[in-house]
Design a protein around this motif. Sequence first.
Motif, PDB file in Angstrom:
ATOM      1  N   VAL A  55      10.931  29.340  14.962  1.00  0.00           N
ATOM      2  CA  VAL A  55      12.088  28.678  14.370  1.00  0.00           C
ATOM      3  C   VAL A  55      11.763  27.934  13.076  1.00  0.00           C
ATOM      4  CG1 VAL A  55      12.004  26.458  15.599  1.00  0.00           C
ATOM      5  CG2 VAL A  55      14.217  27.475  15.027  1.00  0.00           C
ATOM      6  N   ILE A  56      10.519  27.495  12.888  1.00  0.00           N
ATOM      7  CA  ILE A  56      10.180  26.806  11.631  1.00  0.00           C
ATOM      8  C   ILE A  56       9.624  27.759  10.578  1.00  0.00           C
ATOM      9  CG2 ILE A  56       9.793  24.579  12.755  1.00  0.00           C
ATOM     10  CD1 ILE A  56       6.760  25.078  12.364  1.00  0.00           C
ATOM     11  N   SER A  57       9.342  28.991  10.962  1.00  0.00           N
ATOM     12  CA  SER A  57       8.704  29.949  10.054  1.00  0.00           C
ATOM     13  C   SER A  57       9.721  30.827   9.335  1.00  0.00           C
ATOM     14  CB  SER A  57       7.738  30.842  10.836  1.00  0.00           C
ATOM     15  OG  SER A  57       6.703  30.068  11.402  1.00  0.00           O
ATOM     16  N   GLY A  58       9.401  31.163   8.095  1.00  0.00           N
ATOM     17  CA  GLY A  58      10.241  32.071   7.335  1.00  0.00           C
ATOM     18  C   GLY A  58       9.881  32.038   5.868  1.00  0.00           C
ATOM     19  N   PRO A  59      10.339  33.035   5.120  1.00  0.00           N
ATOM     20  CA  PRO A  59      10.042  33.083   3.688  1.00  0.00           C
ATOM     21  C   PRO A  59      10.843  32.042   2.908  1.00  0.00           C
ATOM     22  CG  PRO A  59      11.509  34.877   4.281  1.00  0.00           C
ATOM     23  CD  PRO A  59      11.122  34.195   5.565  1.00  0.00           C
ATOM     24  N   ALA A  60      10.440  31.807   1.675  1.00  0.00           N
ATOM     25  CA  ALA A  60      11.177  30.899   0.795  1.00  0.00           C
ATOM     26  C   ALA A  60      12.614  31.377   0.667  1.00  0.00           C
ATOM     27  CB  ALA A  60      10.501  30.831  -0.574  1.00  0.00           C
ATOM     28  N   GLY A  61      13.544  30.439   0.727  1.00  0.00           N
ATOM     29  CA  GLY A  61      14.955  30.763   0.571  1.00  0.00           C
ATOM     30  C   GLY A  61      15.675  31.129   1.858  1.00  0.00           C
ATOM     31  N   GLN A  62      14.936  31.343   2.931  1.00  0.00           N
ATOM     32  CA  GLN A  62      15.568  31.714   4.200  1.00  0.00           C
ATOM     33  C   GLN A  62      15.930  30.463   4.995  1.00  0.00           C
ATOM     34  OE1 GLN A  62      13.818  34.814   6.783  1.00  0.00           O
ATOM     35  NE2 GLN A  62      13.959  33.302   8.420  1.00  0.00           N
ATOM     36  N   ALA A  63      17.220  30.307   5.284  1.00  0.00           N
ATOM     37  CA  ALA A  63      17.661  29.162   6.081  1.00  0.00           C
ATOM     38  C   ALA A  63      17.058  29.246   7.481  1.00  0.00           C
ATOM     39  CB  ALA A  63      19.188  29.148   6.159  1.00  0.00           C
ATOM     40  N   ARG A  64      16.716  28.101   8.044  1.00  0.00           N
ATOM     41  CA  ARG A  64      16.202  28.037   9.411  1.00  0.00           C
ATOM     42  C   ARG A  64      17.368  27.741  10.353  1.00  0.00           C
ATOM     43  NH1 ARG A  64      12.772  29.145   5.994  1.00  0.00           N
ATOM     44  NH2 ARG A  64      10.545  28.728   6.225  1.00  0.00           N
ATOM     45  N   ASP A  65      17.246  28.177  11.573  1.00  0.00           N
ATOM     46  CA  ASP A  65      18.282  27.947  12.584  1.00  0.00           C
ATOM     47  C   ASP A  65      17.962  26.636  13.294  1.00  0.00           C
ATOM     48  OD1 ASP A  65      20.070  27.916  14.678  1.00  0.00           O
ATOM     49  OD2 ASP A  65      19.715  30.001  15.266  1.00  0.00           O
ATOM     50  N   TRP A  66      18.417  25.513  12.708  1.00  0.00           N
ATOM     51  CA  TRP A  66      18.063  24.212  13.255  1.00  0.00           C
ATOM     52  C   TRP A  66      18.701  23.960  14.616  1.00  0.00           C
ATOM     53  CZ3 TRP A  66      13.809  23.415  11.305  1.00  0.00           C
ATOM     54  CH2 TRP A  66      13.553  23.516   9.933  1.00  0.00           C
ATOM     55  N   ASN A  67      19.868  24.549  14.894  1.00  0.00           N
ATOM     56  CA  ASN A  67      20.434  24.394  16.238  1.00  0.00           C
ATOM     57  C   ASN A  67      19.570  25.099  17.275  1.00  0.00           C
ATOM     58  OD1 ASN A  67      22.505  22.620  15.808  1.00  0.00           O
ATOM     59  ND2 ASN A  67      24.036  24.214  15.460  1.00  0.00           N
ATOM     60  N   ARG A  68      18.961  26.208  16.897  1.00  0.00           N
ATOM     61  CA  ARG A  68      18.020  26.857  17.814  1.00  0.00           C
ATOM     62  C   ARG A  68      16.854  25.917  18.096  1.00  0.00           C
ATOM     63  NH1 ARG A  68      13.918  31.869  16.643  1.00  0.00           N
ATOM     64  NH2 ARG A  68      13.305  32.232  18.815  1.00  0.00           N
ATOM     65  N   MET A  69      16.342  25.271  17.043  1.00  0.00           N
ATOM     66  CA  MET A  69      15.246  24.332  17.254  1.00  0.00           C
ATOM     67  C   MET A  69      15.676  23.194  18.171  1.00  0.00           C
ATOM     68  SD  MET A  69      12.783  22.572  14.480  1.00  0.00           S
ATOM     69  CE  MET A  69      11.407  21.554  14.986  1.00  0.00           C
ATOM     70  N   ARG A  70      16.838  22.600  17.898  1.00  0.00           N
ATOM     71  CA  ARG A  70      17.337  21.511  18.739  1.00  0.00           C
ATOM     72  C   ARG A  70      17.471  21.948  20.192  1.00  0.00           C
ATOM     73  NH1 ARG A  70      20.730  21.072  13.960  1.00  0.00           N
ATOM     74  NH2 ARG A  70      20.168  19.178  12.841  1.00  0.00           N
ATOM     75  N   ASN A  98      15.779  15.586  14.826  1.00  0.00           N
ATOM     76  CA  ASN A  98      16.567  15.554  13.587  1.00  0.00           C
ATOM     77  C   ASN A  98      15.831  14.856  12.454  1.00  0.00           C
ATOM     78  OD1 ASN A  98      18.699  17.066  14.501  1.00  0.00           O
ATOM     79  ND2 ASN A  98      19.873  15.300  15.184  1.00  0.00           N
ATOM     80  N   ASP A  99      14.938  13.919  12.772  1.00  0.00           N
ATOM     81  CA  ASP A  99      14.110  13.287  11.737  1.00  0.00           C
ATOM     82  C   ASP A  99      13.218  14.342  11.077  1.00  0.00           C
ATOM     83  OD1 ASP A  99      15.084  10.733  12.461  1.00  0.00           O
ATOM     84  OD2 ASP A  99      13.498  10.493  13.949  1.00  0.00           O
ATOM     85  N   TYR A 100      12.584  15.176  11.906  1.00  0.00           N
ATOM     86  CA  TYR A 100      11.717  16.245  11.387  1.00  0.00           C
ATOM     87  C   TYR A 100      12.515  17.198  10.497  1.00  0.00           C
ATOM     88  CZ  TYR A 100       8.713  20.342  11.241  1.00  0.00           C
ATOM     89  OH  TYR A 100       7.969  21.411  10.808  1.00  0.00           O
ATOM     90  N   ILE A 101      13.687  17.586  10.971  1.00  0.00           N
ATOM     91  CA  ILE A 101      14.538  18.508  10.203  1.00  0.00           C
ATOM     92  C   ILE A 101      14.921  17.873   8.863  1.00  0.00           C
ATOM     93  CG2 ILE A 101      16.795  19.646  10.138  1.00  0.00           C
ATOM     94  CD1 ILE A 101      16.464  19.955  13.253  1.00  0.00           C
ATOM     95  N   ALA A 102      15.321  16.598   8.889  1.00  0.00           N
ATOM     96  CA  ALA A 102      15.728  15.908   7.665  1.00  0.00           C
ATOM     97  C   ALA A 102      14.577  15.785   6.669  1.00  0.00           C
ATOM     98  CB  ALA A 102      16.279  14.527   8.004  1.00  0.00           C
ATOM     99  N   MET A 103      13.375  15.559   7.173  1.00  0.00           N
ATOM    100  CA  MET A 103      12.244  15.321   6.288  1.00  0.00           C
ATOM    101  C   MET A 103      11.532  16.601   5.847  1.00  0.00           C
ATOM    102  SD  MET A 103      10.818  11.941   8.225  1.00  0.00           S
ATOM    103  CE  MET A 103       9.667  11.393   6.992  1.00  0.00           C
ATOM    104  N   SER A 104      11.516  17.611   6.706  1.00  0.00           N
ATOM    105  CA  SER A 104      10.740  18.817   6.409  1.00  0.00           C
ATOM    106  C   SER A 104      11.583  20.056   6.150  1.00  0.00           C
ATOM    107  CB  SER A 104       9.786  19.117   7.567  1.00  0.00           C
ATOM    108  OG  SER A 104       8.905  18.057   7.756  1.00  0.00           O
ATOM    109  N   GLY A 105      12.803  20.064   6.648  1.00  0.00           N
ATOM    110  CA  GLY A 105      13.638  21.263   6.584  1.00  0.00           C
ATOM    111  C   GLY A 105      13.806  21.848   5.195  1.00  0.00           C
ATOM    112  N   GLU A 106      14.152  21.007   4.244  1.00  0.00           N
ATOM    113  CA  GLU A 106      14.375  21.485   2.873  1.00  0.00           C
ATOM    114  C   GLU A 106      13.094  22.058   2.277  1.00  0.00           C
ATOM    115  OE1 GLU A 106      15.674  19.628  -1.421  1.00  0.00           O
ATOM    116  OE2 GLU A 106      16.531  18.722   0.389  1.00  0.00           O
ATOM    117  N   LEU A 107      11.974  21.405   2.519  1.00  0.00           N
ATOM    118  CA  LEU A 107      10.692  21.877   1.992  1.00  0.00           C
ATOM    119  C   LEU A 107      10.303  23.232   2.603  1.00  0.00           C
ATOM    120  CD1 LEU A 107       8.140  21.262   0.260  1.00  0.00           C
ATOM    121  CD2 LEU A 107       7.162  20.273   2.336  1.00  0.00           C
TER     122      LEU A 107
END
Length: 194
Positions: A55-70, A98-107
């Motif tokens: 769920v955290i892995s993927g190429p640049a530009g690919q949105a992650r499925d954060w609800n799957r992670m949650r 959600n803290d992890y997603i907020a801090m790392s998701g965009e990067l």
Amino acid sequence: MRSQLLLALALSFVVPAFAQSPPTTNPHPVTITVPSAAPKDVESIDAIIAALYDVISGPAGQARDWNRMRSLFIPGARMMPAGVRAGGEVGMRLLEVNDYIAMSGELLVKKGFSEHELARRTEQFGHIAHVFSTYEGRMATEPTVLRGINSIQLLNDGKRWWVVSVFWEAEHGDLKLPQHYLPGKADTAAKASP
């Protein structure tokens, strides 16, 4: 740049209200629910660990499925990166999903990031399990390879597996992974039922 990456990957969570609630023994429970998990993601220890890395892995530009992670984490679960601070003292951060997603998701989306398991040690008793998972990760835009240990606690509520916590530390300075946590040495499991 490596320190920025480690800092970014060590960031936060807050679980929103959604559909699925895990069991609690708290006499005054706080009702926090999470998105429903795909059954294949939570049917076994192997499945939930694979989903956690995927769920955290993927190429640049690919949105992650954060609800799957949650959906993998029990409400109130913690993510706790540990490491050496600039002054040399050892510390950790205590995050929710959600803290992890907020801090790392965009990067993760901007730079592209891939992490996978190299080896694993599993201890299980009844409904609880502890997984020492050796990982390797890398940003698509950088040559640096990050390796370390994810210490993952899991709960099976009789219906599915939940991630209770992920506590990790990456290799740094003189801290290198010992041979017994590398492939060919670490893939062991011990199980006991009540």
